[in-house]
Design an enzyme around this catalytic site. Structure first.
Site, PDB file in Angstrom:
ATOM      1  N   CYS A 133       0.864  -1.180   0.000  1.00 21.33           N
ATOM      2  CA  CYS A 133       0.000   0.000   0.000  1.00 21.33           C
ATOM      3  C   CYS A 133       0.906   1.238   0.000  1.00 21.33           C
ATOM      4  O   CYS A 133       1.641   1.479   0.953  1.00 21.33           O
ATOM      5  CB  CYS A 133      -0.890  -0.057   1.238  1.00 21.33           C
ATOM      6  SG  CYS A 133      -2.005   1.327   1.364  1.00 21.33           S
ATOM      7  N   GLU A 148      -4.133  11.735  -1.975  1.00 19.55           N
ATOM      8  CA  GLU A 148      -5.064  11.498  -3.076  1.00 19.55           C
ATOM      9  C   GLU A 148      -4.236  11.390  -4.368  1.00 19.55           C
ATOM     10  O   GLU A 148      -3.738  12.403  -4.885  1.00 19.55           O
ATOM     11  CB  GLU A 148      -6.060  12.674  -3.142  1.00 19.55           C
ATOM     12  CG  GLU A 148      -6.921  12.728  -4.381  1.00 19.55           C
ATOM     13  CD  GLU A 148      -7.593  11.396  -4.745  1.00 19.55           C
ATOM     14  OE1 GLU A 148      -8.335  10.854  -3.921  1.00 19.55           O
ATOM     15  OE2 GLU A 148      -7.357  10.912  -5.871  1.00 19.55           O
ATOM     16  N   SER A 184      -6.648   4.128  -5.935  1.00 15.02           N
ATOM     17  CA  SER A 184      -7.870   4.478  -5.216  1.00 15.02           C
ATOM     18  C   SER A 184      -8.038   5.995  -5.195  1.00 15.02           C
ATOM     19  O   SER A 184      -7.109   6.723  -4.868  1.00 15.02           O
ATOM     20  CB  SER A 184      -7.786   3.949  -3.781  1.00 15.02           C
ATOM     21  OG  SER A 184      -8.908   4.376  -3.042  1.00 15.02           O
ATOM     22  N   LEU A 199     -16.378   5.459  -2.029  1.00  9.74           N
ATOM     23  CA  LEU A 199     -17.750   5.961  -2.180  1.00  9.74           C
ATOM     24  C   LEU A 199     -18.305   6.367  -0.810  1.00  9.74           C
ATOM     25  O   LEU A 199     -18.654   7.525  -0.587  1.00  9.74           O
ATOM     26  CB  LEU A 199     -18.620   4.893  -2.833  1.00  9.74           C
ATOM     27  CG  LEU A 199     -19.942   5.386  -3.365  1.00  9.74           C
ATOM     28  CD1 LEU A 199     -19.739   6.350  -4.522  1.00  9.74           C
ATOM     29  CD2 LEU A 199     -20.820   4.219  -3.819  1.00  9.74           C
ATOM     30  N   HIS A 200     -18.426   5.421   0.093  1.00 10.34           N
ATOM     31  CA  HIS A 200     -18.710   5.658   1.512  1.00 10.34           C
ATOM     32  C   HIS A 200     -20.079   6.249   1.846  1.00 10.34           C
ATOM     33  O   HIS A 200     -20.378   6.439   3.022  1.00 10.34           O
ATOM     34  CB  HIS A 200     -17.632   6.528   2.149  1.00 10.34           C
ATOM     35  CG  HIS A 200     -16.243   5.992   2.017  1.00 10.34           C
ATOM     36  ND1 HIS A 200     -15.946   4.650   2.053  1.00 10.34           N
ATOM     37  CD2 HIS A 200     -15.045   6.612   1.835  1.00 10.34           C
ATOM     38  CE1 HIS A 200     -14.641   4.487   1.914  1.00 10.34           C
ATOM     39  NE2 HIS A 200     -14.071   5.660   1.772  1.00 10.34           N
ATOM     40  N   CYS A 258      -6.347   0.682   7.092  1.00 11.29           N
ATOM     41  CA  CYS A 258      -6.869   1.740   6.211  1.00 11.29           C
ATOM     42  C   CYS A 258      -7.214   2.979   7.012  1.00 11.29           C
ATOM     43  O   CYS A 258      -7.907   2.897   8.018  1.00 11.29           O
ATOM     44  CB  CYS A 258      -8.171   1.297   5.542  1.00 11.29           C
ATOM     45  SG  CYS A 258      -8.063  -0.193   4.618  1.00 11.29           S
TER      46      CYS A 258
HETATM   47  N1  SAH Z   1      -7.189   9.251  -1.049  1.00  6.32           N
HETATM   48  C1  SAH Z   1      -7.525   8.051  -1.693  1.00  6.32           C
HETATM   49  C2  SAH Z   1      -6.552   6.964  -1.362  1.00  6.32           C
HETATM   50  C3  SAH Z   1      -6.559   6.545   0.108  1.00  6.32           C
HETATM   51  S1  SAH Z   1      -7.178   4.950   0.143  1.00  6.32           S
HETATM   52  C4  SAH Z   1      -8.935   7.647  -1.359  1.00  6.32           C
HETATM   53  O1  SAH Z   1      -9.509   8.253  -0.472  1.00  6.32           O
HETATM   54  O2  SAH Z   1      -9.474   6.774  -2.038  1.00  6.32           O
HETATM   55  C5  SAH Z   1      -7.555   4.660   1.765  1.00  6.32           C
HETATM   56  C6  SAH Z   1      -8.921   4.011   1.884  1.00  6.32           C
HETATM   57  O3  SAH Z   1      -9.213   3.860   3.273  1.00  6.32           O
HETATM   58  C7  SAH Z   1     -10.016   4.908   1.315  1.00  6.32           C
HETATM   59  O4  SAH Z   1     -11.064   4.169   0.795  1.00  6.32           O
HETATM   60  C8  SAH Z   1     -10.453   5.621   2.558  1.00  6.32           C
HETATM   61  O5  SAH Z   1     -11.702   6.212   2.405  1.00  6.32           O
HETATM   62  C9  SAH Z   1     -10.427   4.526   3.582  1.00  6.32           C
HETATM   63  N2  SAH Z   1     -10.358   5.032   4.954  1.00  6.32           N
HETATM   64  C10 SAH Z   1      -9.958   6.235   5.381  1.00  6.32           C
HETATM   65  N3  SAH Z   1     -10.051   6.326   6.720  1.00  6.32           N
HETATM   66  C11 SAH Z   1     -10.514   5.137   7.154  1.00  6.32           C
HETATM   67  C12 SAH Z   1     -10.781   4.596   8.452  1.00  6.32           C
HETATM   68  N4  SAH Z   1     -10.574   5.311   9.535  1.00  6.32           N
HETATM   69  N5  SAH Z   1     -11.235   3.339   8.526  1.00  6.32           N
HETATM   70  C13 SAH Z   1     -11.396   2.587   7.404  1.00  6.32           C
HETATM   71  N6  SAH Z   1     -11.128   3.039   6.151  1.00  6.32           N
HETATM   72  C14 SAH Z   1     -10.702   4.299   6.022  1.00  6.32           C
HETATM   73 FE1  SF4 Z   2      -7.437  12.043   1.656  1.00  8.89          FE
HETATM   74 FE2  SF4 Z   2      -8.062  10.229   3.521  1.00  8.89          FE
HETATM   75 FE3  SF4 Z   2      -9.983  11.384   2.088  1.00  8.89          FE
HETATM   76 FE4  SF4 Z   2      -8.357   9.614   0.908  1.00  8.89          FE
HETATM   77  S1  SF4 Z   2      -9.804   9.176   2.557  1.00  8.89           S
HETATM   78  S2  SF4 Z   2      -8.998  11.607   0.114  1.00  8.89           S
HETATM   79  S3  SF4 Z   2      -6.441  10.081   2.020  1.00  8.89           S
HETATM   80  S4  SF4 Z   2      -8.611  12.429   3.527  1.00  8.89           S
END
Ligand code: SAH
Ligand code: SF4
Length: 388
Positions: A124, A192, A223, A246-247, A365
């Site tokens: 990662c 990002e 991602s 997406l979330h 993550c």
């Molecule tokens: N910035 C990019 C790449 C980071 S990927 C993005 O947001 O896609 C990291 C992944 O972990 C993303 O899907 C992010 O939303 C997720 N993530 C961030 N904080 C987290 C947490 N506290 N618990 C679980 N997943 C989380």
């Molecule tokens: Fe940035 Fe974290 Fe959001 Fe990914 S999930 S865009 S690393 S703030």
């Protein structure tokens, strides 16, 4: 270069210059390497030889590059170097997950995580120091963006991991693909990646090169939180797998937990997914969905999600929320996550729950952050008057 890329550009030493005046050869594209050597009066095939030593064999000392003439090796060593980011801390979790805290030439820090599984090993990789996007559930998002990583710092993370795992081939026969420890790369670390597209693209082209690190584009996943204007180009030029954070299943919730949604709302994002080049049933887009108790985990959410993804070749990765010091949210209950997954499965959407790995070393993550930032925050908190 986009305005964002310009403002947050890495400093010269991160690009491979300065420190002792020597230029780092790591992170240069093949074309740049050829030009670099042409300036020294060397022919293009020298670049091919060097590439092999740097990216296939993992050698950092020119003296060991025995296919190059002694004279050339001595001259190169005067002006150039083969450098990785410096390992500040290397940690191994009880479950075998590894995390490296890397110190960059300007003192900034990023983290890289290796996750071994039965049938693969995933690295990662981070793309920025911090992140501008302030997603509410993400630890990295609490650290203001400091800067973009250079190609050398991105591809250097793979090389550091190969060093740490001892997986450079010892001879010219090369490591057999099936025996490899790092089989997959995910750009899911700090930052990002689509806000640092050019540097990420240069680094990934180096990683994919069959005469070097040789990681197939089919094994690389980028991602994004949904930087819509860069998505098409990423698919067309790099052709890597796409994961989308997406979330949430409606704009109201997504606006709240992921402020980028105000700029590129759900409809725009899903249209960009529909148009992502190279997507078909055999190569689906992964939608990441962090399970937040009482926020996005209802049965209605699951059903809305099915409707949103109706005409997109998709799979959903359900991620149990990983807490971090000061995090506001809670993870959904196990039973709620199972129910959510079952509703998606009944609609024939593959929806595995991502296993939490490396929790004891804060490697899961969303938990990544520069350690010095953690210290600074702890110091600020200690100095601040206590809240009533
Ligand atoms: N910035 C990019 C790449 C980071 S990927 C993005 O947001 O896609 C990291 C992944 O972990 C993303 O899907 C992010 O939303 C997720 N993530 C961030 N904080 C987290 C947490 N506290 N618990 C679980 N997943 C989380
Ligand atoms: Fe940035 Fe974290 Fe959001 Fe990914 S999930 S865009 S690393 S703030």
């Amino acid at each position: 270069m986009s305005q964002h890329a310009e403002v947050f550009a890495p400093p010269p030493e991160a690009l491979g210059g300065a420190r002792d005046g020597k230029r780092n050869l790591v992170g240069q594209s093949r074309a740049q390497l050829v030009a670099e050597l042409a300036a020294l009066g060397e022919k293009p095939f020298r670049a091919k030889q060097l590439w092999h030593w740097i990216y296939h064999r993992g050698v950092t000392d020119f003296a060991e590059m025995t296919t190059l003439s002694k004279d050339f090796r001595l001259r190169l060593a005067e002006t150039h170097a083969v450098r990785r980011p410096e390992v500040a801390v290397a940690q191994v979790s009880q479950d075998g997950t590894r995390k490296w805290l890397l110190r960059l030439p300007d003192g900034q820090e990023v983290e890289t995580v290796y996750i071994p599984e039965e049938d693969r090993g995933t690295l990662c990789v981070s793309s920025q120091v911090g992140c501008t996007l302030t997603c509410k559930f993400c630890h990295t998002g609490t650290q203001r963006l400091v800067r973009n990583l250079s190609p050398a710092e991105i591809v250097g993370q793979i090389m550091v991991a190969r060093d740490g795992l001892g997986e450079w081939p010892g001879d010219d026969s090369g490591a057999p693909a099936e025996g490899r420890k790092i089989t997959n790369i995910v750009l899911m670390g700090m930052g990002e990646p689509l806000y640092n597209y050019d540097n990420v693209a240069t680094a990934m082209r180096i990683a994919m090169d069959g005469e070097g690190l040789s990681i197939s584009k089919r094994k690389i996943t980028l991602s994004t939180s949904g930087v819509v204007p860069e998505m098409e180009r990423c698919g067309r030029e790099l052709d890597v797998n796409l994961a989308v954070s997406l979330h949430a299943t409606n704009d109201e919730t997504r606006d709240w937990i992921m402020p980028i949604n105000k700029k590129y709302p759900l409809k725009m994002l899903l249209d960009a997914c529909r148009n992502y080049p190279g997507t078909h049933n055999a190569r689906r887009i992964t939608f990441e969905y962090v399970m937040l108790k009482g926020v996005n985990d209802s049965e209605d959410d699951a059903r809305r999600l099915i409707r949103l993804l109706k005409d997109i070749p998709a799979k959903v990765n359900l991620i149990p929320f990983n807490p971090w010091p000061g995090s506001f949210f809670e993870c959904s209950d196990r039973a709620t996550i199972t129910r959510f997954a079952d509703i998606l499965s009944a609609a024939h959407i593959s929806s595995p729950v991502r296993a939490t790995r490396g929790e004891d070393i804060l490697a899961a993550c969303g938990q990544l952050k520069s350690t010095s930032e953690r210290k600074k925050k702890a110091e600020r908190d200690a100095a601040a008057p206590s809240q009533p």
